[in-house]
Scaffold this motif. Structure first.
Motif, PDB file in Angstrom:
ATOM      1  N   GLY A 168     -26.366  -2.567  40.941  1.00 58.98           N
ATOM      2  CA  GLY A 168     -26.249  -2.104  42.489  1.00 58.98           C
ATOM      3  C   GLY A 168     -25.228  -2.774  43.327  1.00 58.98           C
ATOM      4  N   GLN A 169     -25.153  -4.159  43.232  1.00 62.89           N
ATOM      5  CA  GLN A 169     -23.866  -4.791  43.769  1.00 62.89           C
ATOM      6  C   GLN A 169     -22.385  -4.447  43.384  1.00 62.89           C
ATOM      7  N   ILE A 170     -22.279  -3.994  42.035  1.00 68.31           N
ATOM      8  CA  ILE A 170     -21.100  -3.493  41.682  1.00 68.31           C
ATOM      9  C   ILE A 170     -20.706  -2.256  42.361  1.00 68.31           C
ATOM     10  N   CYS A 171     -21.747  -1.346  42.356  1.00 71.95           N
ATOM     11  CA  CYS A 171     -21.474  -0.011  43.204  1.00 71.95           C
ATOM     12  C   CYS A 171     -21.176  -0.310  44.682  1.00 71.95           C
ATOM     13  N   TYR A 172     -21.977  -1.249  45.444  1.00 67.30           N
ATOM     14  CA  TYR A 172     -21.610  -1.556  46.753  1.00 67.30           C
ATOM     15  C   TYR A 172     -20.308  -2.065  47.043  1.00 67.30           C
ATOM     16  N   PHE A 173     -19.899  -3.141  45.932  1.00 69.04           N
ATOM     17  CA  PHE A 173     -18.602  -3.488  45.986  1.00 69.04           C
ATOM     18  C   PHE A 173     -17.464  -2.451  45.847  1.00 69.04           C
ATOM     19  N   ILE A 174     -17.533  -1.338  44.913  1.00 73.21           N
ATOM     20  CA  ILE A 174     -16.615  -0.346  44.800  1.00 73.21           C
ATOM     21  C   ILE A 174     -16.692   0.472  46.141  1.00 73.21           C
ATOM     22  N   PHE A 175     -17.768   0.555  46.806  1.00 77.10           N
ATOM     23  CA  PHE A 175     -17.892   1.426  48.111  1.00 77.10           C
ATOM     24  C   PHE A 175     -17.311   0.430  49.408  1.00 77.10           C
ATOM     25  N   TRP A 176     -17.558  -0.708  49.299  1.00 74.81           N
ATOM     26  CA  TRP A 176     -16.725  -1.693  50.108  1.00 74.81           C
ATOM     27  C   TRP A 176     -15.323  -1.748  50.145  1.00 74.81           C
ATOM     28  N   LYS A 177     -14.761  -1.522  48.782  1.00 74.39           N
ATOM     29  CA  LYS A 177     -13.339  -1.444  48.602  1.00 74.39           C
ATOM     30  C   LYS A 177     -12.756  -0.190  48.723  1.00 74.39           C
ATOM     31  N   THR A 178     -13.488   0.995  48.681  1.00 74.59           N
ATOM     32  CA  THR A 178     -12.795   2.238  49.048  1.00 74.59           C
ATOM     33  C   THR A 178     -12.816   2.618  50.229  1.00 74.59           C
ATOM     34  N   PHE A 179     -13.813   2.359  51.032  1.00 73.00           N
ATOM     35  CA  PHE A 179     -14.010   2.775  52.392  1.00 73.00           C
ATOM     36  C   PHE A 179     -13.902   1.779  53.546  1.00 73.00           C
ATOM     37  N   ILE A 180     -14.196   0.512  53.194  1.00 75.77           N
ATOM     38  CA  ILE A 180     -13.949  -0.391  54.524  1.00 75.77           C
ATOM     39  C   ILE A 180     -12.775  -1.653  54.182  1.00 75.77           C
ATOM     40  N   PHE A 181     -12.328  -2.023  53.117  1.00 74.96           N
ATOM     41  CA  PHE A 181     -11.519  -3.008  52.907  1.00 74.96           C
ATOM     42  C   PHE A 181     -10.137  -1.913  52.163  1.00 74.96           C
ATOM     43  N   THR A 182      -9.575  -0.974  53.167  1.00 75.02           N
ATOM     44  CA  THR A 182      -8.415  -0.270  52.728  1.00 75.02           C
ATOM     45  C   THR A 182      -7.341  -0.882  53.190  1.00 75.02           C
ATOM     46  N   ASP A 183      -6.238  -0.264  52.640  1.00 80.00           N
ATOM     47  CA  ASP A 183      -4.782  -0.755  53.155  1.00 80.00           C
ATOM     48  C   ASP A 183      -4.586  -0.640  54.751  1.00 80.00           C
ATOM     49  N   ARG A 184      -5.210   0.460  55.202  1.00 79.13           N
ATOM     50  CA  ARG A 184      -5.042   0.882  56.583  1.00 79.13           C
ATOM     51  C   ARG A 184      -5.787  -0.275  57.520  1.00 79.13           C
ATOM     52  N   ARG A 185      -6.977  -0.538  56.919  1.00 78.05           N
ATOM     53  CA  ARG A 185      -7.879  -1.643  57.635  1.00 78.05           C
ATOM     54  C   ARG A 185      -7.104  -3.021  57.551  1.00 78.05           C
ATOM     55  N   ILE A 186      -6.596  -3.308  56.313  1.00 77.06           N
ATOM     56  CA  ILE A 186      -5.891  -4.618  56.339  1.00 77.06           C
ATOM     57  C   ILE A 186      -4.627  -4.832  57.344  1.00 77.06           C
ATOM     58  N   LEU A 187      -3.871  -3.570  57.328  1.00 80.30           N
ATOM     59  CA  LEU A 187      -2.829  -3.632  58.347  1.00 80.30           C
ATOM     60  C   LEU A 187      -3.419  -3.661  59.475  1.00 80.30           C
ATOM     61  N   TYR A 188      -4.358  -3.229  59.961  1.00 77.83           N
ATOM     62  CA  TYR A 188      -4.853  -3.236  61.377  1.00 77.83           C
ATOM     63  C   TYR A 188      -5.404  -4.573  61.733  1.00 77.83           C
ATOM     64  N   TYR A 189      -5.990  -5.381  60.767  1.00 74.69           N
ATOM     65  CA  TYR A 189      -6.433  -6.707  61.202  1.00 74.69           C
ATOM     66  C   TYR A 189      -5.141  -7.568  61.180  1.00 74.69           C
ATOM     67  N   LYS A 190      -3.942  -7.243  60.338  1.00 73.51           N
ATOM     68  CA  LYS A 190      -2.792  -8.159  60.463  1.00 73.51           C
ATOM     69  C   LYS A 190      -2.192  -7.886  61.743  1.00 73.51           C
ATOM     70  N   SER A 191      -2.164  -6.687  62.324  1.00 75.83           N
ATOM     71  CA  SER A 191      -1.574  -6.538  63.521  1.00 75.83           C
ATOM     72  C   SER A 191      -2.266  -6.940  64.639  1.00 75.83           C
ATOM     73  N   ILE A 192      -3.574  -7.153  64.717  1.00 79.01           N
ATOM     74  CA  ILE A 192      -4.439  -7.446  65.650  1.00 79.01           C
ATOM     75  C   ILE A 192      -4.024  -9.185  65.702  1.00 79.01           C
ATOM     76  N   ALA A 193      -4.048  -9.904  64.601  1.00 79.91           N
ATOM     77  CA  ALA A 193      -3.576 -11.202  64.341  1.00 79.91           C
ATOM     78  C   ALA A 193      -2.344 -11.567  64.792  1.00 79.91           C
ATOM     79  N   ALA A 194      -1.249 -10.463  64.654  1.00 81.82           N
ATOM     80  CA  ALA A 194       0.125 -10.649  65.089  1.00 81.82           C
ATOM     81  C   ALA A 194       0.011 -10.433  66.504  1.00 81.82           C
ATOM     82  N   ALA A 195      -0.869  -9.698  67.151  1.00 83.02           N
ATOM     83  CA  ALA A 195      -0.514  -9.292  68.540  1.00 83.02           C
ATOM     84  C   ALA A 195      -1.122 -10.772  69.406  1.00 83.02           C
TER      85      ALA A 195
END
Length: 196
Positions: A150-177
């Motif tokens: 169950g935890q492996i399934c949740y990790f795959i979901f998290w990596k696919t929909f939450i921790f995407t490259d777009r979201r990482i770039l978004y948080y880097k941009s907020i930190a840069a701002a």
């Protein structure tokens, strides 16, 4: 005989036209296209000379052709107004800007220019909740309270929909701002880096 006179008249007209127009080739047109033109204000080197504005040009990304060049002043102004992801990377070619940071003087320090919408706040909250749930689940799995599958399934979901490259770039941009409150970002010219 009438056909021959028509052909002679047409060839004579063509000779007159070719004498009146300069001999130009496609390379002549390419030279005009190769002149630097800013992709934001559409100004070129000739208009800069006429207006007397300083024309410092740069290529901040790997775009080529007519969108390669920008005025340094136009690019800085655009970076201040652009959405967070576009402050870190080019929206056309995807190149992540090479930045260097210079400390501002104490009198120039200010509040961070965060332009976060209500929807952004909801997304940030969901991202943090999902990440908290992932780490809590990992801890519970190590204690034997949760199933590994169950935890492996949740990790795959998290990596696919939450921790995407777009979201990482978004948080880097907020930190840069946020960093722009204390530091002055300077985007380096890609052409200068190629020459080094």
């Amino acid at each position: 005989m009438a056909a021959n006179t028509n052909i002679d008249a047409v060839s004579k007209d063509l000779e007159e036209v070719s004498l009146k127009t300069p001999n130009s080739t496609w390379s002549d047109y390419d030279c005009n296209i190769a002149e630097k033109q800013c992709r934001f204000c559409f100004g070129d080197e000739e208009s800069d000379r006429k207006s007397g504005l300083p024309s410092s040009w740069m290529t901040p990304c790997k775009c080529d052709g007519s969108i390669k060049w920008v005025h340094e002043r136009c690019f800085k102004q655009w970076l201040n107004l652009a959405p967070f992801p576009q402050q870190s990377a080019c929206s056309t070619c995807g190149f992540i800007y090479r930045k260097s940071w210079k400390m501002k003087s104490l009198s120039e320090w200010s509040c961070p220019p965060l332009r976060i919408t209500f929807w952004d706040i909801i997304e940030i909250g969901l991202d943090f909740y999902s990440t908290f749930k992932l780490f809590r689940g990992m801890w519970q799995m190590l204690e034997g309270k949760k199933a590994v599958f169950g935890q492996i399934c949740y990790f795959i979901f998290w990596k696919t929909f939450i921790f995407t490259d777009r979201r990482i770039l978004y948080y880097k941009s907020i930190a840069a701002a946020m960093a722009t409150s204390f530091f002055e970002p300077q985007v380096r010219d890609v052409d200068d880096e190629k020459q080094k």
